[in-house]
Write a protein that holds these residues in place. Structure first.
Motif, PDB file in Angstrom:
ATOM      1  N   GLY A  20     -12.142  -2.336  -7.274  1.00 54.57           N
ATOM      2  CA  GLY A  20     -11.454  -1.049  -7.170  1.00 54.57           C
ATOM      3  C   GLY A  20     -10.072  -1.200  -6.554  1.00 54.57           C
ATOM      4  O   GLY A  20      -9.123  -0.506  -6.934  1.00 54.57           O
ATOM      5  N   TYR A  21      -9.964  -2.123  -5.611  1.00 56.16           N
ATOM      6  CA  TYR A  21      -8.682  -2.393  -4.960  1.00 56.16           C
ATOM      7  C   TYR A  21      -7.664  -2.924  -5.969  1.00 56.16           C
ATOM      8  O   TYR A  21      -6.498  -2.520  -5.984  1.00 56.16           O
ATOM      9  N   ILE A  22      -8.127  -3.809  -6.853  1.00 52.57           N
ATOM     10  CA  ILE A  22      -7.244  -4.352  -7.887  1.00 52.57           C
ATOM     11  C   ILE A  22      -6.808  -3.253  -8.845  1.00 52.57           C
ATOM     12  O   ILE A  22      -5.626  -3.173  -9.230  1.00 52.57           O
ATOM     13  N   ASP A  23      -7.724  -2.371  -9.232  1.00 50.45           N
ATOM     14  CA  ASP A  23      -7.373  -1.238 -10.096  1.00 50.45           C
ATOM     15  C   ASP A  23      -6.333  -0.349  -9.418  1.00 50.45           C
ATOM     16  O   ASP A  23      -5.370   0.107 -10.054  1.00 50.45           O
ATOM     17  N   LEU A  24      -6.535  -0.091  -8.132  1.00 50.89           N
ATOM     18  CA  LEU A  24      -5.624   0.768  -7.384  1.00 50.89           C
ATOM     19  C   LEU A  24      -4.221   0.186  -7.355  1.00 50.89           C
ATOM     20  O   LEU A  24      -3.239   0.881  -7.655  1.00 50.89           O
ATOM     21  N   VAL A  25      -4.107  -1.081  -7.004  1.00 50.37           N
ATOM     22  CA  VAL A  25      -2.792  -1.724  -6.922  1.00 50.37           C
ATOM     23  C   VAL A  25      -2.114  -1.742  -8.285  1.00 50.37           C
ATOM     24  O   VAL A  25      -0.906  -1.495  -8.399  1.00 50.37           O
ATOM     25  N   SER A  26      -2.888  -1.986  -9.324  1.00 51.51           N
ATOM     26  CA  SER A  26      -2.335  -1.978 -10.675  1.00 51.51           C
ATOM     27  C   SER A  26      -1.729  -0.622 -11.009  1.00 51.51           C
ATOM     28  O   SER A  26      -0.614  -0.530 -11.551  1.00 51.51           O
ATOM     29  N   GLU A  27      -2.439   0.453 -10.689  1.00 53.49           N
ATOM     30  CA  GLU A  27      -1.947   1.795 -10.989  1.00 53.49           C
ATOM     31  C   GLU A  27      -0.735   2.159 -10.121  1.00 53.49           C
ATOM     32  O   GLU A  27       0.207   2.811 -10.597  1.00 53.49           O
ATOM     33  N   LEU A  28      -0.741   1.735  -8.869  1.00 46.74           N
ATOM     34  CA  LEU A  28       0.408   2.006  -7.997  1.00 46.74           C
ATOM     35  C   LEU A  28       1.665   1.327  -8.539  1.00 46.74           C
ATOM     36  O   LEU A  28       2.761   1.900  -8.494  1.00 46.74           O
ATOM     37  N   LEU A  29       1.502   0.119  -9.045  1.00 50.49           N
ATOM     38  CA  LEU A  29       2.632  -0.600  -9.626  1.00 50.49           C
ATOM     39  C   LEU A  29       3.131   0.084 -10.898  1.00 50.49           C
ATOM     40  O   LEU A  29       4.334   0.276 -11.091  1.00 50.49           O
ATOM     41  N   GLU A 123      -7.378  -5.904 -17.552  1.00 48.36           N
ATOM     42  CA  GLU A 123      -6.009  -5.392 -17.630  1.00 48.36           C
ATOM     43  C   GLU A 123      -5.394  -5.252 -16.234  1.00 48.36           C
ATOM     44  O   GLU A 123      -4.239  -5.605 -16.012  1.00 48.36           O
ATOM     45  N   SER A 124      -6.168  -4.741 -15.286  1.00 42.59           N
ATOM     46  CA  SER A 124      -5.669  -4.568 -13.926  1.00 42.59           C
ATOM     47  C   SER A 124      -5.376  -5.915 -13.277  1.00 42.59           C
ATOM     48  O   SER A 124      -4.368  -6.076 -12.587  1.00 42.59           O
ATOM     49  N   ALA A 125      -6.265  -6.882 -13.503  1.00 44.77           N
ATOM     50  CA  ALA A 125      -6.083  -8.213 -12.923  1.00 44.77           C
ATOM     51  C   ALA A 125      -4.825  -8.885 -13.457  1.00 44.77           C
ATOM     52  O   ALA A 125      -4.103  -9.570 -12.715  1.00 44.77           O
ATOM     53  N   ILE A 126      -4.549  -8.680 -14.733  1.00 38.76           N
ATOM     54  CA  ILE A 126      -3.329  -9.240 -15.322  1.00 38.76           C
ATOM     55  C   ILE A 126      -2.107  -8.483 -14.820  1.00 38.76           C
ATOM     56  O   ILE A 126      -1.061  -9.079 -14.531  1.00 38.76           O
TER      57      ILE A 126
END
Length: 205
Positions: A20-29, A123-126
């Motif tokens: 979830g943390y990775i998803d969050l950071v991806s969306e913030l970016l 997708e978020s990890a990339i």
């Protein structure tokens, strides 16, 4: 902008899991709330971006929305720790690939194991530069492979023999002794990477 929080069982959130943390950071970016250095964008005018005790922070869920009755936040310090962790993972992969004399695009399959892997959004990890920007069908989730392997090793003589053969061919590679590792690591301390050509599909606001 605003966010939607989903939890297992639809209970009120208590914290943030790794995937979830990775998803969050991806969306913030992607939405400009976080810059490529991993700092919360101070110019964003939103109730979720504020200055806290440890610098700027982003509020994922306000106290009245959580099971703990405390705000769930991520801070610049949290994001810096994530950036360092993802840089270590990506740079380690890059060094290993270079060491055996191939390119990232030469890799045919990447197996992602463990409980973390089962919930990881590729997708978020990339997007954050954790894993290489490769065709998505190259990534294969195998779940708890260590448990499955141990079970097969106990129940099958052939599996046990195969495991012994594989073990004999394992090579230990010390990343810290590679002269190029630190250069790779420093280059990866950026979202997704200082070399944007390595992540052609990644687009931020």
């Amino acid at each position: 902008f605003d966010i939607e929080v989903a939890t297992i069982g639809q209970d009120k959130p208590r914290g943030i899991c790794g995937s979830g943390y990775i998803d969050l950071v991806s969306e913030l970016l992607k939405h400009g709330a976080l810059d490529k250095n991993g700092k919360i964008n101070r110019s964003v005018k939103n109730k979720r971006v504020r200055e806290g005790r440890d610098g700027y922070e982003f509020v994922v869920a306000f106290a009245h929305e959580t099971a703990t009755e405390n705000d769930i936040i991520v801070t610049d310090r949290d994001l810096d720790n994530l950036k360092r962790a993802k840089a270590a993972i990506y740079s380690g992969t890059a060094i290993l690939v270079r060491h055996i004399g191939i390119k990232m695009e030469d890799i045919k399959k990447i197996f992602i194991a463990g409980g973390f892997g089962t919930a990881l959004n590729i997708e978020s990890a990339i997007q954050i530069g954790l894993i290489s920007d490769l065709p998505r069908d190259k990534f294969i989730f195998v779940g708890n492979s260590s448990l499955a392997g141990a079970r097969q090793n106990l129940l099958s003589c052939q599996a046990a023999k195969t495991a012994q053969e594989v073990a004999k061919n394992i090579t230990y590679f010390e990343l810290s002794t590679d002269p190029q590792y630190m250069d790779e690591y420093m280059a990866a301390l950026f979202f997704p990477h200082t070399d944007t050509n390595r992540f052609p599909s990644v687009k931020y606001a």
